[in-house]
Design a protein around this motif. Structure first.
Motif, PDB file in Angstrom:
ATOM      1  N   ALA A  61     -21.957 103.357-200.458  1.00  0.00           N
ATOM      2  CA  ALA A  61     -20.502 103.551-200.377  1.00  0.00           C
ATOM      3  C   ALA A  61     -19.982 102.734-199.197  1.00  0.00           C
ATOM      4  O   ALA A  61     -20.649 102.616-198.165  1.00  0.00           O
ATOM      5  CB  ALA A  61     -20.189 105.030-200.196  1.00  0.00           C
ATOM      6  N   ALA A  62     -18.775 102.181-199.353  1.00  0.00           N
ATOM      7  CA  ALA A  62     -18.221 101.265-198.353  1.00  0.00           C
ATOM      8  C   ALA A  62     -17.616 102.039-197.179  1.00  0.00           C
ATOM      9  O   ALA A  62     -16.406 102.025-196.950  1.00  0.00           O
ATOM     10  CB  ALA A  62     -17.188 100.351-199.014  1.00  0.00           C
ATOM     11  N   VAL A  63     -18.491 102.715-196.453  1.00  0.00           N
ATOM     12  CA  VAL A  63     -18.052 103.499-195.288  1.00  0.00           C
ATOM     13  C   VAL A  63     -19.026 103.279-194.132  1.00  0.00           C
ATOM     14  O   VAL A  63     -19.425 104.216-193.439  1.00  0.00           O
ATOM     15  CB  VAL A  63     -17.952 105.014-195.605  1.00  0.00           C
ATOM     16  N   GLY A  64     -19.446 102.031-193.941  1.00  0.00           N
ATOM     17  CA  GLY A  64     -20.389 101.723-192.867  1.00  0.00           C
ATOM     18  C   GLY A  64     -21.719 102.390-193.134  1.00  0.00           C
ATOM     19  O   GLY A  64     -22.178 102.431-194.266  1.00  0.00           O
ATOM     20  N   MET A  79     -22.408 105.613-192.832  1.00  0.00           N
ATOM     21  CA  MET A  79     -22.253 107.069-192.906  1.00  0.00           C
ATOM     22  C   MET A  79     -23.362 107.691-193.775  1.00  0.00           C
ATOM     23  O   MET A  79     -23.739 107.150-194.813  1.00  0.00           O
ATOM     24  CB  MET A  79     -20.887 107.428-193.511  1.00  0.00           C
ATOM     25  N   THR A  80     -23.881 108.821-193.292  1.00  0.00           N
ATOM     26  CA  THR A  80     -24.909 109.546-194.050  1.00  0.00           C
ATOM     27  C   THR A  80     -24.492 111.016-194.117  1.00  0.00           C
ATOM     28  O   THR A  80     -23.409 111.386-193.627  1.00  0.00           O
ATOM     29  CB  THR A  80     -26.280 109.475-193.344  1.00  0.00           C
ATOM     30  N   VAL A  81     -25.354 111.850-194.673  1.00  0.00           N
ATOM     31  CA  VAL A  81     -25.037 113.286-194.711  1.00  0.00           C
ATOM     32  C   VAL A  81     -24.973 113.872-193.306  1.00  0.00           C
ATOM     33  O   VAL A  81     -24.408 114.946-193.105  1.00  0.00           O
ATOM     34  CB  VAL A  81     -26.059 114.084-195.550  1.00  0.00           C
ATOM     35  N   PHE A  82     -25.536 113.158-192.329  1.00  0.00           N
ATOM     36  CA  PHE A  82     -25.544 113.692-190.957  1.00  0.00           C
ATOM     37  C   PHE A  82     -24.210 113.471-190.243  1.00  0.00           C
ATOM     38  O   PHE A  82     -23.939 114.133-189.242  1.00  0.00           O
ATOM     39  CB  PHE A  82     -26.699 113.071-190.155  1.00  0.00           C
ATOM     40  N   ASP A  83     -23.400 112.512-190.723  1.00  0.00           N
ATOM     41  CA  ASP A  83     -22.069 112.345-190.106  1.00  0.00           C
ATOM     42  C   ASP A  83     -21.000 112.219-191.209  1.00  0.00           C
ATOM     43  O   ASP A  83     -20.092 111.398-191.128  1.00  0.00           O
ATOM     44  CB  ASP A  83     -22.045 111.138-189.156  1.00  0.00           C
ATOM     45  N   PHE A  84     -21.144 113.052-192.213  1.00  0.00           N
ATOM     46  CA  PHE A  84     -20.261 113.071-193.390  1.00  0.00           C
ATOM     47  C   PHE A  84     -18.805 113.276-192.950  1.00  0.00           C
ATOM     48  O   PHE A  84     -18.494 114.198-192.211  1.00  0.00           O
ATOM     49  CB  PHE A  84     -20.704 114.241-194.275  1.00  0.00           C
ATOM     50  N   ASP A  85     -17.934 112.387-193.425  1.00  0.00           N
ATOM     51  CA  ASP A  85     -16.516 112.471-193.040  1.00  0.00           C
ATOM     52  C   ASP A  85     -15.681 112.378-194.320  1.00  0.00           C
ATOM     53  O   ASP A  85     -15.474 111.291-194.867  1.00  0.00           O
ATOM     54  CB  ASP A  85     -16.194 111.316-192.074  1.00  0.00           C
ATOM     55  N   TYR A  86     -15.210 113.528-194.795  1.00  0.00           N
ATOM     56  CA  TYR A  86     -14.499 113.607-196.076  1.00  0.00           C
ATOM     57  C   TYR A  86     -13.295 112.662-196.093  1.00  0.00           C
ATOM     58  O   TYR A  86     -13.081 111.915-197.061  1.00  0.00           O
ATOM     59  CB  TYR A  86     -14.050 115.055-196.323  1.00  0.00           C
ATOM     60  N   GLU A  87     -12.497 112.688-195.036  1.00  0.00           N
ATOM     61  CA  GLU A  87     -11.268 111.888-195.034  1.00  0.00           C
ATOM     62  C   GLU A  87     -11.565 110.393-195.096  1.00  0.00           C
ATOM     63  O   GLU A  87     -10.909 109.660-195.847  1.00  0.00           O
ATOM     64  CB  GLU A  87     -10.413 112.208-193.776  1.00  0.00           C
ATOM     65  N   ARG A  88     -12.565 109.974-194.332  1.00  0.00           N
ATOM     66  CA  ARG A  88     -12.922 108.540-194.373  1.00  0.00           C
ATOM     67  C   ARG A  88     -13.440 108.158-195.755  1.00  0.00           C
ATOM     68  O   ARG A  88     -13.164 107.072-196.260  1.00  0.00           O
ATOM     69  CB  ARG A  88     -13.969 108.231-193.304  1.00  0.00           C
ATOM     70  N   LEU A  89     -14.172 109.051-196.364  1.00  0.00           N
ATOM     71  CA  LEU A  89     -14.681 108.759-197.715  1.00  0.00           C
ATOM     72  C   LEU A  89     -13.533 108.608-198.705  1.00  0.00           C
ATOM     73  O   LEU A  89     -13.579 107.774-199.611  1.00  0.00           O
ATOM     74  CB  LEU A  89     -15.630 109.866-198.171  1.00  0.00           C
ATOM     75  N   MET A  90     -12.499 109.399-198.525  1.00  0.00           N
ATOM     76  CA  MET A  90     -11.352 109.321-199.441  1.00  0.00           C
ATOM     77  C   MET A  90     -10.580 108.015-199.267  1.00  0.00           C
ATOM     78  O   MET A  90      -9.828 107.616-200.149  1.00  0.00           O
ATOM     79  CB  MET A  90     -10.434 110.528-199.226  1.00  0.00           C
ATOM     80  N   GLN A  91     -10.742 107.372-198.117  1.00  0.00           N
ATOM     81  CA  GLN A  91     -10.031 106.102-197.857  1.00  0.00           C
ATOM     82  C   GLN A  91     -10.811 104.889-198.368  1.00  0.00           C
ATOM     83  O   GLN A  91     -10.316 103.769-198.319  1.00  0.00           O
ATOM     84  CB  GLN A  91      -9.806 105.905-196.343  1.00  0.00           C
ATOM     85  N   ARG A  92     -12.053 105.095-198.813  1.00  0.00           N
ATOM     86  CA  ARG A  92     -12.909 103.942-199.120  1.00  0.00           C
ATOM     87  C   ARG A  92     -12.491 103.251-200.427  1.00  0.00           C
ATOM     88  O   ARG A  92     -11.808 103.853-201.257  1.00  0.00           O
ATOM     89  CB  ARG A  92     -14.382 104.392-199.236  1.00  0.00           C
ATOM     90  N   ARG A  93     -12.955 102.024-200.589  1.00  0.00           N
ATOM     91  CA  ARG A  93     -12.874 101.344-201.884  1.00  0.00           C
ATOM     92  C   ARG A  93     -14.190 101.606-202.603  1.00  0.00           C
ATOM     93  O   ARG A  93     -15.265 101.411-202.013  1.00  0.00           O
ATOM     94  CB  ARG A  93     -12.738  99.816-201.698  1.00  0.00           C
ATOM     95  N   ILE A  94     -14.125 102.037-203.819  1.00  0.00           N
ATOM     96  CA  ILE A  94     -15.361 102.250-204.580  1.00  0.00           C
ATOM     97  C   ILE A  94     -15.995 100.887-204.867  1.00  0.00           C
ATOM     98  O   ILE A  94     -15.283  99.909-205.136  1.00  0.00           O
ATOM     99  CB  ILE A  94     -15.059 103.014-205.891  1.00  0.00           C
ATOM    100  N   VAL A  95     -17.319 100.822-204.767  1.00  0.00           N
ATOM    101  CA  VAL A  95     -18.031  99.552-204.979  1.00  0.00           C
ATOM    102  C   VAL A  95     -18.325  99.383-206.470  1.00  0.00           C
ATOM    103  O   VAL A  95     -19.146 100.109-207.032  1.00  0.00           O
ATOM    104  CB  VAL A  95     -19.352  99.534-204.175  1.00  0.00           C
TER     105      VAL A  95
END
Ligand code: SF4
Ligand code: SF4
Length: 333
Positions: A291-294, A296-312
């Motif tokens: 996922a295009a969020v740097g 990020m893993t389950v250890f630093d899961f950030d819902y809001e940042r995930l919602m801002q991503r572009r799907i690959v």
């Protein structure tokens, strides 16, 4: 086939271009499902397996990552479903603990259960898996099981000798503890994928056929999901070796359905690999397209940042948008 030729084919099948030319944009809508691939170990080694799972695989989610996934559920009530897959997820050492803890958090838990594992048992330690039907029922998990066809020949050709007979018996045992029975609240959905490089027939039509034919064997199920074979991994190799890759991609492209595209599953879920990394879907996970969020893993899961991503997206995404569409929950349109 020379590599340059393959690359040229891929350029012809550019998914982002297909979206743009139709004026489609597909941002994430929500994350209502956390899908975990907890192991690549499987009692089977099916030809069409996009995970390349087998009894020889050793990848498994660590206890720390399992804990982190449960913490995500605990802190994100909007994620209502835990979808557990593999391999055969029941072979993971913490599978039962994971289900129990997710159920205690009030989540719907879906298990991608391959039926035959009930009889084959654990390929590494020989542990019997015969308890699974009763255990699933006691936990109230939703079971999702592949059954390539209602006739032995096609199922065994795709999954291996004897798989149909074992699958039928496993389904019978699930029915016996209440799965597929009206009013039991215990859901079993079956999954169909075609035996070759063609699109599945309409889901409703196939479901009627499966219900009629399996009914003759006294078997019941709740729904049938049709899934298109994804042109990746073992299946892609098979297509390339038999010279059918370009024709299959053309078929998928020709059947592009904007309504199916709008419903692709990556808009509503996040897929987690055994090492805790995040992906837009199980297919991207298998292709190692994070996922295009740097990082990020389950250890630093950030819902809001995930919602801002572009799907690959890439060319395999045409597998999700052809005809009635395809997802882990079946047709999307
Ligand atoms: S049963 Fe499922 S996970 Fe196992 S090899 Fe077959 S397709 Fe892959
Ligand atoms: S393959 Fe994955 S990323 Fe591509 S459309 Fe399907 S669900 Fe979305």
């Amino acid at each position: 086939m020379p590599l340059s030729e393959l690359e040229a084919e891929t350029a012809d099948h550019d998914f982002e271009t297909a979206l743009r030319t139709r004026g489609l944009d597909l941002p994430p809508l929500a994350i209502d499902t956390l899908q975990l691939n907890i192991t690549k170990l499987c009692n089977q080694a099916c030809r069409h397996c996009h995970v390349d799972a087998s009894p020889a695989r050793t990848e498994a989610m660590s206890p720390q990552a399992v804990d982190a996934c449960l913490r995500i559920l605990e802190t994100h009530p909007q994620i209502g479903t835990l979808d557990i897959t593999g391999g055969a997820p029941e072979l993971h050492a913490q599978f039962e603990e994971l289900v129990i803890r997710a159920r205690a958090l009030g989540r719907k838990v879906m298990v991608r259960h391959n039926l035959t594992v009930q009889f084959d048992g654990h390929p590494l330690n020989g542990r019997s898996m015969g308890h699974l039907p009763g255990w699933f029922a006691a936990q109230g998990v939703e079971v999702v099981s592949s059954l390539p066809y209602y006739q032995p020949y096609f199922t065994n050709a795709q999954r291996g000798k004897g798989v149909f007979e074992k699958s039928v018996e496993a389904l019978r045992q699930l029915n016996a503890v209440g799965y597929g029975q009206a009013d039991s609240g215990l859901i079993i959905n079956l999954v169909y994928n075609p035996a070759g490089p063609y699109l599945p027939a309409a889901q409703t039509v196939l479901e009627t056929d499966f219900r009629r034919e399996l009914g003759k064997l006294g078997l019941r199920f709740n729904g049938l999901f049709t899934i298109t074979n994804m042109p990746i991994h073992r299946f892609r190799l098979h297509l390339e070796k038999s010279g059918q890759y370009a024709a299959y991609m053309d078929k998928l492209l020709a059947a592009f359905n904007p309504a199916a595209a709008a419903g692709v599953m990556c808009r509503n879920l996040i897929s987690v690999s055994h090492d805790g990394r995040l992906y837009d879907c199980d297919f991207n996970q298998m292709l190692e397209l994070p996922a295009a969020v740097g990082d990020m893993t389950v250890f630093d899961f950030d819902y809001e940042r995930l919602m801002q991503r572009r799907i690959v997206f890439a060319s395999h995404c045409f597998g999700c948008t052809a005809g009635g569409g395809s997802s882990c929950g079946g047709a999307t349109a």
